[in-house]
Design a protein around this motif. Structure first.
Motif, PDB file in Angstrom:
ATOM      1  N   ARG A  19      14.904   7.661  -1.738  1.00 17.72           N
ATOM      2  CA  ARG A  19      15.321   7.030  -2.984  1.00 17.72           C
ATOM      3  C   ARG A  19      14.151   6.236  -3.551  1.00 17.72           C
ATOM      4  O   ARG A  19      13.461   5.508  -2.830  1.00 17.72           O
ATOM      5  CB  ARG A  19      16.511   6.102  -2.738  1.00 17.72           C
ATOM      6  CG  ARG A  19      17.084   5.515  -4.025  1.00 17.72           C
ATOM      7  CD  ARG A  19      18.082   4.414  -3.756  1.00 17.72           C
ATOM      8  NE  ARG A  19      18.661   3.911  -4.997  1.00 17.72           N
ATOM      9  CZ  ARG A  19      19.257   2.733  -5.127  1.00 17.72           C
ATOM     10  NH1 ARG A  19      19.366   1.923  -4.072  1.00 17.72           N
ATOM     11  NH2 ARG A  19      19.735   2.338  -6.290  1.00 17.72           N
ATOM     12  N   THR A  20      13.939   6.370  -4.862  1.00 24.74           N
ATOM     13  CA  THR A  20      12.746   5.823  -5.508  1.00 24.74           C
ATOM     14  C   THR A  20      13.144   5.032  -6.752  1.00 24.74           C
ATOM     15  O   THR A  20      14.076   5.403  -7.457  1.00 24.74           O
ATOM     16  CB  THR A  20      11.790   6.975  -5.901  1.00 24.74           C
ATOM     17  OG1 THR A  20      11.420   7.690  -4.721  1.00 24.74           O
ATOM     18  CG2 THR A  20      10.544   6.460  -6.594  1.00 24.74           C
ATOM     19  N   TYR A  21      12.424   3.940  -6.994  1.00 28.84           N
ATOM     20  CA  TYR A  21      12.683   3.190  -8.226  1.00 28.84           C
ATOM     21  C   TYR A  21      11.486   3.218  -9.164  1.00 28.84           C
ATOM     22  O   TYR A  21      10.342   3.358  -8.733  1.00 28.84           O
ATOM     23  CB  TYR A  21      13.108   1.755  -7.928  1.00 28.84           C
ATOM     24  CG  TYR A  21      12.061   0.810  -7.356  1.00 28.84           C
ATOM     25  CD1 TYR A  21      11.176   0.136  -8.198  1.00 28.84           C
ATOM     26  CD2 TYR A  21      11.999   0.552  -5.987  1.00 28.84           C
ATOM     27  CE1 TYR A  21      10.252  -0.756  -7.693  1.00 28.84           C
ATOM     28  CE2 TYR A  21      11.077  -0.337  -5.473  1.00 28.84           C
ATOM     29  CZ  TYR A  21      10.196  -0.988  -6.329  1.00 28.84           C
ATOM     30  OH  TYR A  21       9.268  -1.873  -5.820  1.00 28.84           O
ATOM     31  N   ALA A  22      11.776   3.136 -10.444  1.00 28.10           N
ATOM     32  CA  ALA A  22      10.746   3.076 -11.486  1.00 28.10           C
ATOM     33  C   ALA A  22      10.241   1.641 -11.560  1.00 28.10           C
ATOM     34  O   ALA A  22      10.996   0.724 -11.864  1.00 28.10           O
ATOM     35  CB  ALA A  22      11.323   3.526 -12.821  1.00 28.10           C
TER      36      ALA A  22
ATOM     37  N   ALA B   5      13.729   5.361 -18.108  1.00 27.86           N
ATOM     38  CA  ALA B   5      13.649   5.631 -16.669  1.00 27.86           C
ATOM     39  C   ALA B   5      14.981   6.157 -16.135  1.00 27.86           C
ATOM     40  O   ALA B   5      15.021   7.110 -15.344  1.00 27.86           O
ATOM     41  CB  ALA B   5      13.228   4.372 -15.923  1.00 27.86           C
ATOM     42  N   VAL B   6      16.071   5.551 -16.565  1.00 24.88           N
ATOM     43  CA  VAL B   6      17.396   5.991 -16.111  1.00 24.88           C
ATOM     44  C   VAL B   6      17.680   7.417 -16.570  1.00 24.88           C
ATOM     45  O   VAL B   6      18.258   8.230 -15.834  1.00 24.88           O
ATOM     46  CB  VAL B   6      18.480   5.016 -16.606  1.00 24.88           C
ATOM     47  CG1 VAL B   6      19.873   5.561 -16.320  1.00 24.88           C
ATOM     48  CG2 VAL B   6      18.303   3.646 -15.946  1.00 24.88           C
TER      49      VAL B   6
ATOM     50  N   ASP C 133      18.012   5.550 -10.399  1.00 26.25           N
ATOM     51  CA  ASP C 133      19.166   4.646 -10.367  1.00 26.25           C
ATOM     52  C   ASP C 133      18.755   3.250  -9.892  1.00 26.25           C
ATOM     53  O   ASP C 133      19.594   2.457  -9.469  1.00 26.25           O
ATOM     54  CB  ASP C 133      20.287   5.206  -9.495  1.00 26.25           C
ATOM     55  CG  ASP C 133      19.902   5.345  -8.031  1.00 26.25           C
ATOM     56  OD1 ASP C 133      18.751   5.014  -7.665  1.00 26.25           O
ATOM     57  OD2 ASP C 133      20.756   5.789  -7.235  1.00 26.25           O
ATOM     58  N   ALA C 134      17.447   2.986  -9.986  1.00 20.87           N
ATOM     59  CA  ALA C 134      16.922   1.654  -9.687  1.00 20.87           C
ATOM     60  C   ALA C 134      15.626   1.465 -10.473  1.00 20.87           C
ATOM     61  O   ALA C 134      14.812   2.393 -10.584  1.00 20.87           O
ATOM     62  CB  ALA C 134      16.665   1.483  -8.191  1.00 20.87           C
TER      63      ALA C 134
ATOM     64  N   ASN D  85      14.276  13.349 -10.273  1.00 17.39           N
ATOM     65  CA  ASN D  85      15.600  12.723 -10.383  1.00 17.39           C
ATOM     66  C   ASN D  85      15.721  11.488  -9.492  1.00 17.39           C
ATOM     67  O   ASN D  85      16.759  11.259  -8.862  1.00 17.39           O
ATOM     68  CB  ASN D  85      16.698  13.734 -10.041  1.00 17.39           C
ATOM     69  CG  ASN D  85      16.806  14.843 -11.071  1.00 17.39           C
ATOM     70  OD1 ASN D  85      16.637  14.614 -12.267  1.00 17.39           O
ATOM     71  ND2 ASN D  85      17.068  16.053 -10.599  1.00 17.39           N
ATOM     72  N   GLY D  86      14.644  10.720  -9.428  1.00 16.79           N
ATOM     73  CA  GLY D  86      14.693   9.462  -8.701  1.00 16.79           C
ATOM     74  C   GLY D  86      14.558   9.586  -7.196  1.00 16.79           C
ATOM     75  O   GLY D  86      14.814   8.619  -6.473  1.00 16.79           O
ATOM     76  N   TYR D  87      14.102  10.749  -6.706  1.00 17.29           N
ATOM     77  CA  TYR D  87      13.898  10.929  -5.270  1.00 17.29           C
ATOM     78  C   TYR D  87      12.573  11.618  -4.998  1.00 17.29           C
ATOM     79  O   TYR D  87      12.183  12.553  -5.705  1.00 17.29           O
ATOM     80  CB  TYR D  87      15.036  11.749  -4.651  1.00 17.29           C
ATOM     81  CG  TYR D  87      16.283  10.944  -4.409  1.00 17.29           C
ATOM     82  CD1 TYR D  87      16.563  10.391  -3.166  1.00 17.29           C
ATOM     83  CD2 TYR D  87      17.192  10.715  -5.450  1.00 17.29           C
ATOM     84  CE1 TYR D  87      17.710   9.630  -2.948  1.00 17.29           C
ATOM     85  CE2 TYR D  87      18.337   9.961  -5.245  1.00 17.29           C
ATOM     86  CZ  TYR D  87      18.590   9.424  -3.995  1.00 17.29           C
ATOM     87  OH  TYR D  87      19.714   8.673  -3.785  1.00 17.29           O
ATOM     88  N   PHE D  88      11.875  11.144  -3.972  1.00 17.88           N
ATOM     89  CA  PHE D  88      10.618  11.741  -3.538  1.00 17.88           C
ATOM     90  C   PHE D  88      10.875  12.661  -2.351  1.00 17.88           C
ATOM     91  O   PHE D  88      11.645  12.335  -1.446  1.00 17.88           O
ATOM     92  CB  PHE D  88       9.633  10.660  -3.085  1.00 17.88           C
ATOM     93  CG  PHE D  88       8.446  10.488  -3.989  1.00 17.88           C
ATOM     94  CD1 PHE D  88       7.531  11.514  -4.167  1.00 17.88           C
ATOM     95  CD2 PHE D  88       8.236   9.291  -4.647  1.00 17.88           C
ATOM     96  CE1 PHE D  88       6.429  11.353  -4.987  1.00 17.88           C
ATOM     97  CE2 PHE D  88       7.135   9.105  -5.475  1.00 17.88           C
ATOM     98  CZ  PHE D  88       6.222  10.144  -5.644  1.00 17.88           C
TER      99      PHE D  88
END
Length: 393
Positions: free
Chosen positions: A125-128, A155-156, A161-162, A363-366
């Motif tokens: 899970r990854t955040y911008a 970003a969203v 989602d963070a 999509n917010g994941y690495f």
């Protein structure tokens, strides 16, 4: 196998002279090489870190690169300034240590995570991160409240989602608050209200299901950090990052006054410096930078120590693509991983140019790199365009 030579480069981002990554490549007599980074790419200190990598590099020529623990201890104990050292010493150790782990994983033909115990997760899970600088391929300044909202929504929309924002970096005119305030003691209502206006607008725009991380870059002191924290926690902040200058006692004081997790780590170096925060339970999430806390060797120990105290980990990542790659491997293996940081500078082409591969989340994941080594290496550009370059033999 022996270390035969080391290239050390002080780089500069094209069009951004304030972005100065310090990287190295260690060569061996078996043709295997490894890349590392001293994560002092921004603010001041890059030339000092460059010099430190050079000095430390001279000590390890001729040694077996697989003996990373032996080499780490030599760099720490035989340099005088290593013991109880700070950012520059530990960034130098880190750069060489990362490169050694890259060599080791390539030697055994496996991704780095295999040597660290095996991955517990394939997707992170990854955040911008740092949306006050925009969320695009170029540098922007968020001054108006609508700028913060627009960056967050962008970003969203990309699947995150963070998000993380420093709401207290720029005033309404786009000037840094450091130039606006005479001190960082208790804040006038104007400043507190401005931050709440921005935070409230972002929360309303992205809804309740997206986490907001409030960054503070240690700009405030203990009392003003609590002022902002008491306002911010109403908006379900995921964690409050670097609320003040990191010290165990003041961090504990802030922690006791607020009802949200406190994070520190990018300016804390080595397991010895992290230990007091664990012992007094003043942080709930640590952010060690693998490129300046002592490398993979030290970062893994710090994370394992944190696990004993139920403290979560998010590696601090704000440097070249080398730092991104190595962070993914560490975060894949530790049981107390929380979330991965994807800094907006990783979207800028001048920074992408330093890596052979452009690792980006979807999509917010690495995804965790699967190629032998750390999963990325320095591009040819690094060896052709630099501020300074030294070859140690």
């Amino acid at each position: 196998m022996k270390i035969t030579k080391i290239d050390v480069m002080l780089l500069e981002g094209e069009g951004n002279p304030s972005w100065r990554p310090i990287v190295c490549r260690i060569y061996t007599d078996e043709g295997i090489y490894g890349d590392g980074e001293a994560a002092i790419a921004y603010a001041v200190g890059a030339p000092a870190a460059y010099g430190m990598v050079k000095d430390l590099g001279k000590m390890i020529i001729g040694m077996d690169p697989l003996d990373n623990e032996v080499i780490w201890d030599i760099m720490y104990r035989n340099t005088f300034w290593g013991q109880n050292g700070g950012a520059i010493v530990f960034s130098g150790i880190s750069a060489l240590d990362i490169a050694l782990w890259d060599i080791k994983a390539k030697y055994f033909g496996v991704p780095l995570y295999k040597l660290l115990g095996g991955k517990k997760r394939s997707k992170l899970r990854t955040y911008a991160s740092q949306l006050q600088f925009g969320w695009s391929d170029h540098y922007e300044i968020a001054a108006k409240t609508e700028d913060y909202v627009a960056n967050a929504k962008k970003a969203v929309a990309e699947g995150y989602d963070a998000i993380k924002i420093d709401f207290f970096m720029f005033n309404k005119d786009g000037e840094r608050f450091q130039n606006d305030l005479e001190s960082v003691t208790l804040l006038k209502p104007y400043y507190v209200n401005l931050i709440e206006e921005r935070l409230s607008a972002v929360r309303e725009a992205i809804g309740p299901d997206v986490d907001i991380i409030m960054e503070n870059h240690s700009f405030l002191d203990t009392n003003s950090a609590i002022q902002l924290g008491l306002i911010a926690q109403k908006y379900k902040i995921f964690f409050f990052e670097e609320p003040n200058t990191p010290t165990p006692k003041t961090t504990k004081f802030i922690c006791d006054k607020l009802q949200m997790p406190i994070a520190h780590g990018e300016r804390i170096y080595s397991r010895w410096e992290f230990a007091p925060y664990f012992e007094n339970q003043s942080v709930q999430l640590i952010q060690p930078d693998i490129g300046n806390c002592g490398g993979v060797t030290e970062a893994k120990k710090i994370c394992d120590m944190a696990h004993v105290y139920d403290i979560s980990v998010q590696a601090h990542v704000c440097a070249s693509p080398i730092s991104t790659a190595v962070a993914l491997h560490l975060e894949a293996v530790i049981p107390n991983f929380c979330i991965h940081e994807h800094h907006v500078f990783n979207l800028h082409q001048y920074n992408k140019n330093f890596g052979k591969y452009d690792l980006q989340p979807v999509n917010g994941y690495f995804n965790v790199p699967e190629t032998p080594g750390i999963g990325n290496e320095l591009s040819d550009l690094c060896f052709e365009q630099y501020i300074e370059k030294t070859t140690i033999k």
